[in-house]
Design a protein around this motif. Structure first.
Motif, mmCIF file in Angstrom:
data_model
loop_
_atom_site.group_PDB
_atom_site.id
_atom_site.type_symbol
_atom_site.label_atom_id
_atom_site.label_comp_id
_atom_site.label_asym_id
_atom_site.label_seq_id
_atom_site.Cartn_x
_atom_site.Cartn_y
_atom_site.Cartn_z
ATOM 1 N N ASN A 59 -3.275 -1.775 -1.259
ATOM 2 C CA ASN A 59 -3.312 -2.401 -2.580
ATOM 3 C C ASN A 59 -2.031 -2.118 -3.358
ATOM 4 O O ASN A 59 -1.514 -2.982 -4.068
ATOM 5 N N THR A 63 0.634 -4.920 -4.515
ATOM 6 C CA THR A 63 0.963 -5.022 -5.943
ATOM 7 C C THR A 63 2.462 -4.940 -6.156
ATOM 8 O O THR A 63 3.012 -5.607 -7.042
ATOM 9 N N THR A 67 4.451 -7.894 -7.941
ATOM 10 C CA THR A 67 5.346 -7.672 -9.068
ATOM 11 C C THR A 67 6.726 -8.240 -8.790
ATOM 12 O O THR A 67 7.357 -8.847 -9.671
ATOM 13 N N ASN A 181 -4.304 -10.732 -13.703
ATOM 14 C CA ASN A 181 -3.491 -9.570 -14.050
ATOM 15 C C ASN A 181 -4.300 -8.327 -14.377
ATOM 16 O O ASN A 181 -4.055 -7.261 -13.830
ATOM 17 N N ALA A 184 -6.026 -6.863 -11.290
ATOM 18 C CA ALA A 184 -5.027 -6.389 -10.327
ATOM 19 C C ALA A 184 -4.408 -5.081 -10.791
ATOM 20 O O ALA A 184 -4.199 -4.161 -9.990
ATOM 21 N N GLN A 185 -4.106 -4.960 -12.081
ATOM 22 C CA GLN A 185 -3.534 -3.723 -12.594
ATOM 23 C C GLN A 185 -4.545 -2.580 -12.541
ATOM 24 O O GLN A 185 -4.174 -1.436 -12.248
ATOM 25 N N TYR A 188 -4.729 -1.394 -9.050
ATOM 26 C CA TYR A 188 -3.547 -0.588 -8.741
ATOM 27 C C TYR A 188 -3.740 0.854 -9.194
ATOM 28 O O TYR A 188 -3.437 1.798 -8.463
ATOM 29 N N LEU A 259 -5.352 -8.617 -1.841
ATOM 30 C CA LEU A 259 -5.938 -7.416 -2.429
ATOM 31 C C LEU A 259 -7.382 -7.241 -1.970
ATOM 32 O O LEU A 259 -8.112 -8.218 -1.797
ATOM 33 N N MET A 321 2.583 -8.416 -15.584
ATOM 34 C CA MET A 321 2.426 -7.329 -14.637
ATOM 35 C C MET A 321 2.817 -6.051 -15.310
ATOM 36 O O MET A 321 3.660 -5.397 -14.862
#
Length: 614
Positions: A59, A63, A67, A181, A184-185, A188, A259, A321
């Protein structure tokens, strides 16, 4: 004798059968070929990717790629080029602001439901849904740009139709950002070991900045490839450059689709990894552990977040991002660190403001070290840290949104700069931000994260006021003369320094937020960024009106005043936030108010009251 011989034969047969039963089965050739091991003979973790003796969580690796792709695409089409295209096509600064406001509104409408769904259905699953929406947004945007360049509006009705078309396209991008976003963040953050998040966000920050350097450089080459037309702001070269940037967005879709929730670290793995990293770092000198971000990136052989303007688009403005990073973890192939090198035994446990964070995970009962290097005892009001950061981010979004889209127009319309000259500014901005981010990280290890954030932002606000005061000074010079060129260089230099100061503290802010939010609520807190995005984009409409009614310098002064309020809101962080990065608190600490759920302030106050009773 016959009976004895038969008995001995029977015993030998039983021993052979038992031996065959106890021996493991020989693996087949297919199984042998599919078995993957590290160089030291250990089995490879399927949740990690191994390249050239190094490993990273899958992941985290995807990411990084996301980015890089999104930063490169945004810096080519979604910044200066798109803003100037809209300004030339529609002939009005306010219309540019309306389009940005529509994007932020769409982001706001879907952000909170998306965050709720991500925490319950899976962050990766929701992020993949956002990735599948990219082709639709890309197609509508490409059609709007192509039609606008081929049929420039000549009547008010045509202008309104073009305005509606671009508003629809930007609403789609706002929805894509909200769906993709935030989850996904959050994924991360959940895939990074405890005590390493400041470094992890710094690496991601540096990747985005360097993508933002390459993007404007490519844009300069694309402008020059159009010959004489590329040396002016004509619609045809602007259209072609937008197409080039949109093509790279497909790579962003691929990264989002890769992901997976199963690759994030479990709670137990995070705690064990944090303790291991702290134990290793305790035996390492402070200087080796406090490597700056640039040295880390070079050592890891990686390509070297909110930017406030120009080609490098702020998070949530199109490519949200947030900026961020990673560090080298304890040695070993199966380590839970973000990035590991079997040949390096230094654990990067002390990072952007975290000189003592991971170490305390190894010995939770030890008293914190006094002095600026220690984390210090937690305040009973640490639950309020996310709320303070959120309130401050809203103020900064409202202020920055008024000017972020109009800095390029200020350089084009007031300073009369050519396309290559404007793009060169945005080549330098990310480099300055990366350097200042490294400086901020080092200083925060000594003085604390909140202290560095306040000082840097105050100086940046002063630079913005200087730009507003020097606008008339530039206009007084004759264009094309050396005196005019010198004054433009002075103003552009102030802008570069100002943008670096205002944005280089993003990794510190992100690590502060993640240190004070429970893992189960991170996606929801990240989704609240979309409210800031709405303020950022919504205030662009007001900024466009002020630019048309008064001047760009007037919007700069209003922005400086609002950002000053946002900076003053952060003052409580000096007293309630952890000065340095620390491991995630235990459930008992969370119940005592050391970590903030996404609930009302009253809930946090109740937790603080419990601590007072104890």
């Amino acid at each position: 004798r016959i009976a004895a011989t038969t008995h001995r034969a029977s015993r030998r047969m039983c021993r052979r059968e038992n031996a065959d039963r106890l021996l493991p089965e020989e693996p087949s050739s297919d199984e042998l070929s599919s078995t993957r091991v590290c160089p030291d003979g250990r089995a490879r973790d399927p949740s990690r990717v191994y390249v050239c003796g190094r490993s990273a969580n899958r992941n985290v690796a995807w990411t990084w790629c996301l980015t890089l792709a999104m930063g490169l695409a945004d810096s080519i089409w979604a910044g200066t080029v798109l803003v100037k295209f809209l300004n030339s096509l529609l002939g009005n600064n306010a219309y540019v602001g309306y389009i940005e406001a529509a994007s932020g509104a769409a982001n706001l409408v879907v952000a909170l439901p998306v965050g709720w769904a991500a925490d319950r259905l899976g962050k990766a699953r929701i992020a993949r849904c956002g990735g599948m929406m990219i082709p639709l947004a890309l197609g509508v945007t490409a059609f709007a740009v192509a039609y606008g360049a081929a049929h420039p509006p000549s009547q008010d009705s045509e202008t309104m139709w073009m305005l509606g078309l671009f508003i629809g396209a930007m609403c789609l991008w706002g929805t894509v950002n909200a769906v993709a976003n935030g989850p996904a963040q959050a994924l991360y953050a959940d895939s990074v070991s405890i005590g390493e998040r400041s470094h992890a966000y710094t690496v991601l920050f540096v990747i985005y900045l360097l993508a933002s350097v390459v993007g404007p450089a490519i844009t300069i080459l694309l402008f020059e490839s159009h010959g004489e037309a590329g040396r002016s702001w004509e619609l045809t070269p602007l259209r072609n450059i937008v197409f080039a940037g949109l093509g790279i967005e497909m790579a962003s879709m691929l990264c989002l689709l890769m992901l997976r929730d199963k690759w994030q670290l479990a709670e137990e793995s995070e705690k064990e990894s944090g303790a291991e990293g702290g134990a290793v770092a305790a035996d390492v000198e402070r200087g080796a552990a406090a490597m700056d971000a640039a040295a880390m990136v070079a050592r890891a052989q990686l390509p070297a977040a909110n930017l406030e303007g120009g080609s490098a688009v702020p998070p949530g403005d199109r490519g949200s991002m947030g900026s961020a990073c990673c560090c080298t973890g304890p040695a070993g192939c199966a380590s839970d660190a973000v990035l590991t090198d079997p040949g390096v035994s230094v654990g990067m446990a002390t990072c952007a403001g975290s000189s003592n964070g991971a170490g305390s995970a190894a010995a939770p009962s030890a008293a914190p070290k006094p002095g600026p290097a220690g984390a210090g005892p937690p305040s009973r009001y640490t639950w309020a840290v996310p709320y303070v950061l959120f309130a401050s981010s809203v103020c900064f979004a409202l202020g920055s949104g008024m000017t972020v889209k109009f800095f390029p127009l200020f350089f084009v319309n007031d300073c009369l700069m050519a396309p290559a000259q404007v793009q060169m500014i945005y080549v330098l901005v990310p480099l300055v931000m990366a350097a200042m981010s490294t400086v901020a990280t080092k200083i925060s290890q000594r003085f604390g994260r909140a202290q560095v954030m306040l000082v840097f932002k105050l100086v940046g606000i002063g630079c913005l006021v200087s730009m507003a005061c020097l606008d008339g000074w530039v206009a007084a010079a004759t264009p094309g003369q050396p005196q005019h060129t010198l004054r433009v260089v002075v103003v552009a230099s102030i802008y570069i320094v100002r943008t670096g100061l205002m944005n280089c503290t993003y990794p510190l802010e992100e690590s502060l937020l993640m240190d004070h939010v429970q893992k189960s609520a991170r996606a929801r807190w990240k989704s609240l960024d979309s409210i800031s995005v709405f303020g950022w984009c919504g205030s662009a409409a007001l900024g466009g009106y002020l630019a048309d009614r008064y001047s760009y310098s007037a919007t700069f002064l209003v922005t400086a005043a609002i950002q000053l309020v946002g900076t003053l809101v952060q003052i409580p962080l000096l007293f309630i936030a952890r000065r340095h990065e620390a491991p995630d608190p235990s459930p008992k600490d969370a119940a005592r108010g050391g970590i903030a759920p996404l609930r009302s302030a009253a809930a946090g106050a109740e937790a603080a009251a419990v601590e007072g009773v104890q």
